[in-house]
Write a protein that holds these residues in place. Sequence first.
Motif, short mmCIF file in Angstrom:
data_model
loop_
_atom_site.label_atom_id
_atom_site.label_comp_id
_atom_site.label_asym_id
_atom_site.label_seq_id
_atom_site.Cartn_x
_atom_site.Cartn_y
_atom_site.Cartn_z
N GLN A 22 10.62 2.73 -9.39
CA GLN A 22 9.21 2.39 -9.21
C GLN A 22 8.98 1.78 -7.83
N TRP A 23 9.93 0.98 -7.36
CA TRP A 23 9.83 0.47 -6.00
C TRP A 23 9.77 1.63 -5.01
N LYS A 24 10.62 2.62 -5.16
CA LYS A 24 10.63 3.76 -4.23
C LYS A 24 9.31 4.52 -4.30
N ALA A 25 8.64 4.50 -5.46
CA ALA A 25 7.36 5.19 -5.59
C ALA A 25 6.25 4.48 -4.81
N ILE A 26 6.28 3.13 -4.77
CA ILE A 26 5.22 2.41 -4.07
C ILE A 26 5.57 2.10 -2.62
N GLU A 27 6.83 2.26 -2.25
CA GLU A 27 7.28 1.93 -0.89
C GLU A 27 6.44 2.61 0.19
N PRO A 28 6.15 3.93 0.08
CA PRO A 28 5.39 4.58 1.17
C PRO A 28 4.02 3.95 1.41
N GLU A 29 3.45 3.32 0.38
CA GLU A 29 2.12 2.72 0.53
C GLU A 29 2.15 1.46 1.39
N LEU A 30 3.33 0.94 1.68
CA LEU A 30 3.45 -0.29 2.47
C LEU A 30 3.86 -0.03 3.91
N LEU A 31 4.25 1.20 4.22
CA LEU A 31 4.84 1.47 5.53
C LEU A 31 3.83 1.39 6.68
N ASP A 32 2.54 1.48 6.38
CA ASP A 32 1.54 1.31 7.43
C ASP A 32 1.41 -0.15 7.85
N TYR A 33 1.84 -1.06 6.99
CA TYR A 33 1.63 -2.49 7.23
C TYR A 33 2.90 -3.27 7.53
N PHE A 34 4.02 -2.76 7.01
CA PHE A 34 5.26 -3.54 7.10
C PHE A 34 6.42 -2.71 7.64
N ARG A 94 -1.72 -6.27 2.04
CA ARG A 94 -2.36 -5.81 3.28
C ARG A 94 -2.89 -7.00 4.08
N LYS A 95 -3.49 -7.97 3.40
CA LYS A 95 -4.02 -9.15 4.11
C LYS A 95 -2.91 -9.97 4.73
N ILE A 96 -1.80 -10.12 4.01
CA ILE A 96 -0.66 -10.87 4.57
C ILE A 96 -0.13 -10.18 5.82
N SER A 97 -0.14 -8.83 5.81
CA SER A 97 0.42 -8.08 6.94
C SER A 97 -0.33 -8.32 8.24
N GLU A 98 -1.57 -8.82 8.15
CA GLU A 98 -2.38 -9.04 9.36
C GLU A 98 -1.93 -10.28 10.13
N ARG A 99 -1.06 -11.07 9.49
CA ARG A 99 -0.55 -12.27 10.14
C ARG A 99 0.96 -12.28 10.08
N LYS A 100 1.57 -13.10 10.90
CA LYS A 100 3.02 -13.14 10.97
C LYS A 100 3.57 -13.76 9.69
N ALA A 101 4.41 -13.00 8.97
CA ALA A 101 4.95 -13.50 7.70
C ALA A 101 6.21 -12.74 7.35
N ARG A 102 7.00 -13.35 6.50
CA ARG A 102 8.19 -12.72 5.92
C ARG A 102 7.86 -12.40 4.47
N ILE A 103 8.13 -11.17 4.05
CA ILE A 103 7.84 -10.75 2.68
C ILE A 103 9.15 -10.38 1.99
N ILE A 104 9.32 -10.87 0.77
CA ILE A 104 10.45 -10.45 -0.07
C ILE A 104 9.85 -9.93 -1.38
N ILE A 105 10.23 -8.72 -1.76
CA ILE A 105 9.74 -8.13 -3.01
C ILE A 105 10.94 -7.89 -3.92
N THR A 106 10.83 -8.35 -5.15
CA THR A 106 11.89 -8.13 -6.12
C THR A 106 11.29 -8.15 -7.51
N THR A 107 12.16 -8.25 -8.53
CA THR A 107 11.74 -8.35 -9.91
C THR A 107 12.81 -9.13 -10.67
#
Length: 518
Positions: free
Chosen positions: A242-254, A399-412
């Motif tokens: 499921q992560w691999k399914a949503i990953e492409p939707e984040l590549l414009d921002y991260f 998307r809003k977080i991506s507009e500013r300098k930040a570190r993102i960690i995604i897990t479950t």
Amino acid sequence: MQRYSILWADDEIDLLKPHILFLQQRGYDITPVNNGAEAVELNESRNFDVVFLDEHMPGMSGLEALGHIKTAKPNVPVVMITKNEEEQIMEEAIGSRIDDYLIKPLNPSQILLSVKKILDKKTLVSEKTTSGYQQEFQRISMAFLDDLSHDAWADLYKKLVYWELEMGQGDQSMMEVLESQKVEANLNFCRFVKKNYESWLNDPNSKKPLMSHQLLKKKVFPEVNQQRPTFLFVIDNLRYDQWKAIEPELLDYFVIDKEETYYSILPTTTAYARNAIFSGMLPSEMAKVNPDLWVGEDTDEGKNNAEDEFLSRHIKRNNLSFRFSYNKIKKLEEGRELVDSINNLFGNDLNVIVYNFVDMLSHARTDMAMVRELAPDEAAYRSITKSWFIHSPLHEILRKISERKARIIITTDHGTIRVKKPFKIVGDRSVNTNLRYKQGKNLGYEGDKIIVASKPERFFLPKGNVSTTYVFAIEDQFFAYPNNYNHYVSMYKDTFQHGGVSMEEMIIPLIFLSSKNA
């Protein structure tokens, strides 16, 4: 062999007869016209697989015809052909959703390549993917014979997911082969866990994977940097596929800096695995050290209501002093509220955001006939997750977080597996209701196709009394009581469950991203 039909509009169509003949000889049916208006009329009255449009025609231009064609039939592929290489013209055509762009003078191979890219792409990709998997099949099968490490098992699982996503809805016979290989992989993975799990928890010298209770200390806290905030997203029940399914939707921002995995503890449920993440402890340690926070199996009280306090004590225990927030999203309205207030979190060093949607989806799939119909298999389950994510407040938050300098960690905290095989078990009224693990003092079952923790302390699990035992379903099994057995089987077969042992439940995605545009 399928014959495709092509509508070709060009005011110099007679000069293109050699190209038309070239395509006809290769199995394409060509309908030639010499103006845009006729192309628009034919497109409305007939069905074509692709339309070729000359950009510069007297009367109705190619760009004007393109607008009419896309209005009438938005999904028909269009190739724009022009002598004009001006960037403005190209941008206007691309913005009108053309599928390819060719510059005159044309040559036959150039035209054929464009047609094949559009019309034969799925077939060519499917054939290439099938061929690639056939070559990989033997290597994967041979790997089962080796004594794989926990890292090797994670890599093998990711490889199987890769091929599953690549094949998509392709060759059904090869998909069946892949499904069989996944079943075999899970059988061997469960043997691996059965052999090694106790030593991971008890032997300081064993080669062990990173596990739930170590995640924050080893992977998240070191990322906290007071020069920029760190956001930890725990998307409940999110499998690696499921992560691999949503990953492409984040590549414009991260930018994806690292893609790692860790192993969930047992049971692979929210009450155990997620509390272990936030407390930095195994379940029996939580019950002993934090009896005021731990909620056992003997009560119906919510078992994940103290995650924020577990997190606070975990930070203090590690002698860390940074500003943090904890946010749990269980409803759509709560997600929208966080969208509006996300900027307020940038004053913290660490922001934890628990998003419960995927877990709700998996349980809804069990309980609701409509969702059950929408997600009959893994591919549909991934598709629903992706569709939800694109339109969710979570996507807007990221998307809003991506507009500013930040570190993102995604897990479950754990994944799920589609269960197919019932396993009969007997227990008294005090036994928990989870379909993938049971705990109690008088559990009855036949056979050894389960993992048994007859000494829960070796699994660092709390004991309700001296004779408490935990049992875990393996592979794609689910527990069913002999009473109402047929009802259980009809209700829960082919549903997504968690709590037991499988690659899908235990091998967890851990993704590190940084803002691309900040």
